[in-house]
Design a protein around this motif. Structure first.
Motif, PDB file in Angstrom:
ATOM      1  N   LYS A  55       0.814  -1.218   0.000  1.00  0.00           N
ATOM      2  CA  LYS A  55       0.000   0.000   0.000  1.00  0.00           C
ATOM      3  C   LYS A  55       0.842   1.260   0.000  1.00  0.00           C
ATOM      4  N   TRP A  56       1.868   1.291   0.825  1.00  0.00           N
ATOM      5  CA  TRP A  56       2.691   2.505   0.940  1.00  0.00           C
ATOM      6  C   TRP A  56       3.844   2.500  -0.059  1.00  0.00           C
ATOM      7  N   LYS A 109       3.519   3.995  -3.564  1.00  0.00           N
ATOM      8  CA  LYS A 109       3.612   5.443  -3.781  1.00  0.00           C
ATOM      9  C   LYS A 109       5.081   5.824  -4.004  1.00  0.00           C
ATOM     10  N   PHE A 111       6.724   7.796  -1.311  1.00  0.00           N
ATOM     11  CA  PHE A 111       7.115   7.031  -0.122  1.00  0.00           C
ATOM     12  C   PHE A 111       8.458   6.348  -0.366  1.00  0.00           C
ATOM     13  N   TYR A 166       1.264   9.514   5.360  1.00  0.00           N
ATOM     14  CA  TYR A 166       1.709   8.340   6.122  1.00  0.00           C
ATOM     15  C   TYR A 166       1.599   8.638   7.617  1.00  0.00           C
TER      16      TYR A 166
END
Length: 618
Positions: free
Chosen positions: A382-383, A386, A389, A447
């Protein structure tokens, strides 16, 4: 969180266990035996030791066992380093320059269009089963490689599948729309992003005329982008190899350990899924050492009496006649075992015991850096999906401190996956350590401290990762300083660490690396990225097209520029973060006076100079 340097544990290896070959654990793999033309002349065989004479015996401790003994279907250096004592390849590597030299082929010619190669084989070369190596035996090996079942070819590394890209298909060029930046609502592109997008569009424009041509010729038995055309024995000692597209690095690539020539007698007789199944337990090549046993996690090798290059052995009368390679996963236990004269030497010296070795006058042999350690970042997370990220992680990690604290002096931080020796410029927009930049990017993507799973290997040392637990701890500390929380996922190397992090079931951060087998950019790119969809959850039509176009370019400015553009694409997409180009080292007791270290692990026992340890002679 930081971790203190662990105290050296008590030595857990008995002298009796090592000398009798019953040490439980893992076994070191030893790499590439190089044949030198000046030693190729025949000579009288060296005298065999008498019944009362103790053969010169090398006892070497390694950090891990070979995953298999068939080099065509394995992918780890421990396996290759064993197999390259037993096998040889058509082309070998000069130990001093790294350039290709004659191996089992004493010479070769190339057609003007670069699509046909003719190899003249050495005569009088015997396999360990006593049969002669000739053109038909070489063809049998190529035919076996070209028809490997997918389940086996997927396990191959630095062999036929990677050299000829046999199972790949021609990529489809992306469109300009495919390369547009994907921005969240209200997000504005930075100057860096705008410049990167313009660069990608320029790369696409340069690739378009290349892909408008017919890239490959002739039929293929595998993927549409396979470079392999055909192979034939045109006479008893002549082999003709035909390509479907130019591959300027082919001759160098034929020196890879996975291109080893096995005895034809071992290529049949097994099940349909693997007719050469016997090679997994009983390797059969032409090298200076023959396989004797792999018992209780110890590999025993002995000099092959009918080795064709007797001149090489006679030129070094102090070569080992027997080699016993045992596994000791802990670097501290390896040092203790050598201090107790239970072994003659060990591979993968850690930085914190280097000083002790120098003070005690041990022989320490370093290798120049030709490997890379990286942090994998799976785009399916999920992170990590990006890009901001992933950029935050790149800014958070202090690769300079990592290199200086946990690696041997001379190790450099990495801004790309290609070592400096390949002379490809680093991307201009590199991610220098900047905690403020990392925190701003994390705030931008919203985040809030969710944990990211972080896998690292246990009970192993690799030449690109000698201290896995401490590297993990250092990186975790760097990430914590900017607010990124990780959940440790320790996995024993022998419990399938590599398979786990390269599977669809794992989608976090992980530590892994790659060691180059020959001087080629494509070797690193193929070795690291061939499984990118599973390891990084990453795909890129632009990258695949760039790599295909670059492979057929001759060495020079155009080729260097093409690979520099590939590094820029990777720097933008960030499927992985290059960390360091490590220097690795071996250590020996005084009875070993010379060890032929090689950045490409081209290290043959026949070139070691040694005498027996008193522990062996007594």
């Amino acid at each position: 969180m930081s971790r203190k340097v662990p105290k050296k544990p008590q030595n857990l290896v008995s002298r009796r266990a090592l000398l009798t070959g019953t040490l439980a654990g893992t076994a070191l793999a030893l790499t590439a035996c190089t044949t030198s033309p000046r030693n190729a002349a025949s000579a009288s065989p060296t005298a065999s030791p008498s019944a009362t004479e103790v053969p010169r015996t090398l006892r070497l401790a390694a950090p891990a066992p070979p995953s298999g003994l068939d080099p065509a279907i394995t992918g780890d250096n421990e396996s290759f380093r064993v197999s390259r004592q037993i096998y040889e390849t058509l082309v070998s590597i000069d130990a001093n320059t790294g350039s290709p030299i004659a191996g089992l082929a004493e010479s070769w010619t190339q057609s003007q269009d670069g699509l046909t190669y003719t190899f003249t084989l050495r005569q009088g070369v015997k396999f360990h089963d006593g049969t002669e190596m000739d053109a038909e035996s070489v063809v049998a090996n190529f035919n076996r490689w070209a028809t490997l079942p997918t389940a086996l070819s997927n396990d191959s590394s630095q062999g036929f599948t990677d050299v000829f890209h046999h199972t790949e298909n021609i990529p489809t060029l992306p469109t300009e729309k495919d390369l547009q930046l994907n921005l969240d609502d209200g997000q504005e592109a930075t100057e860096r992003d705008v410049a990167a997008q313009q660069q990608r569009l320029e790369q696409l424009a340069a690739l378009t005329p290349v892909f408008e041509q017919d890239l490959f010729t002739g039929k293929t038995t595998a993927g549409s982008a396979s470079y392999f055309g055909s192979v034939a024995a045109t006479s008893k000692y002549l082999v003709t190899l035909t390509l479907r597209r130019r591959l300027p690095s082919l001759i160098d690539a034929l020196s890879l350990p996975g291109m080893a020539i096995a005895a034809p007698s071992a290529l049949t007789g097994g099940p349909a899924s693997n007719p050469a199944q016997s090679l997994m337990k009983t390797p059969m090549g032409t090298g200076p050492y023959r396989f004797v046993s792999h018992k209780d996690h110890n590999v025993r090798l002995e000099i092959f009496d009918d080795y064709w290059n007797r001149g090489r052995l006679d030129a070094n009368t102090n070569h080992p006649q027997v080699a016993i390679i045992s596994s000791v996963p802990s670097p501290y236990n390896r040092e203790n075992a050598m201090s107790a004269d239970e072994i003659d030497g060990f591979d993968l010296v850690s930085v914190d015991i280097m000083r002790d070795l120098v003070r005690s006058a041990k022989l320490v042999v370093q290798r120049d850096p030709f490997s890379v350690l990286y942090l994998g970042m799976d785009h399916r997370n999920k992170w990590l999906a990006k890009r901001e990220f992933r950029q935050a992680i790149a800014y958070a990690v202090d690769t300079g401190q990592l290199a200086s604290k946990l690696f041997i002096q001379g190790t450099k931080s990495a801004a790309s996956i290609l070592p400096p020796a390949l002379s490809v410029p680093e991307p201009e927009a590199r991610y220098n350590h900047d905690q403020n930049a990392a925190q701003k990017l994390l705030e931008q993507v919203g985040y809030a401290g969710e944990e990211i799973e972080f896998a690292y290997p246990l009970r192993v040392s690799r030449n690109y990762l000698p201290l896995p637990e401490r590297v993990f701890a250092q990186l975790s500390e760097d990430l914590a300083k900017v607010g990124i929380r990780v959940r440790p996922r320790p996995i024993a190397w022998t419990d399938g660490y590599v398979d786990t992090v390269r599977s669809d079931d794992f989608t976090g951060l992980h530590l892994l690396g790659y060691s180059g087998g020959y001087r080629s950019e494509d070797d690193f790119l193929s070795g690291i990225l061939s499984n990118k969809a599973h390891e990084f959850g990453y795909s890129s039509a632009l990258l695949d097209s760039q790599i295909l176009a670059a492979r057929s370019l001759d060495p020079g400015e155009a080729r260097t520029a093409a690979y520099a553009s590939i590094l820029q694409t990777l720097n933008f997409d960030l499927p992985l973060l290059p960390l360091v180009f490590p220097i690795s080292a071996l250590a020996f007791n005084p009875n070993v006076s010379f060890y032929p270290s090689s950045p490409m692990l081209n290290e043959c026992y026949a070139d070691i100079q040694m005498s027996n340890s008193p522990a062996v002679s007594s």
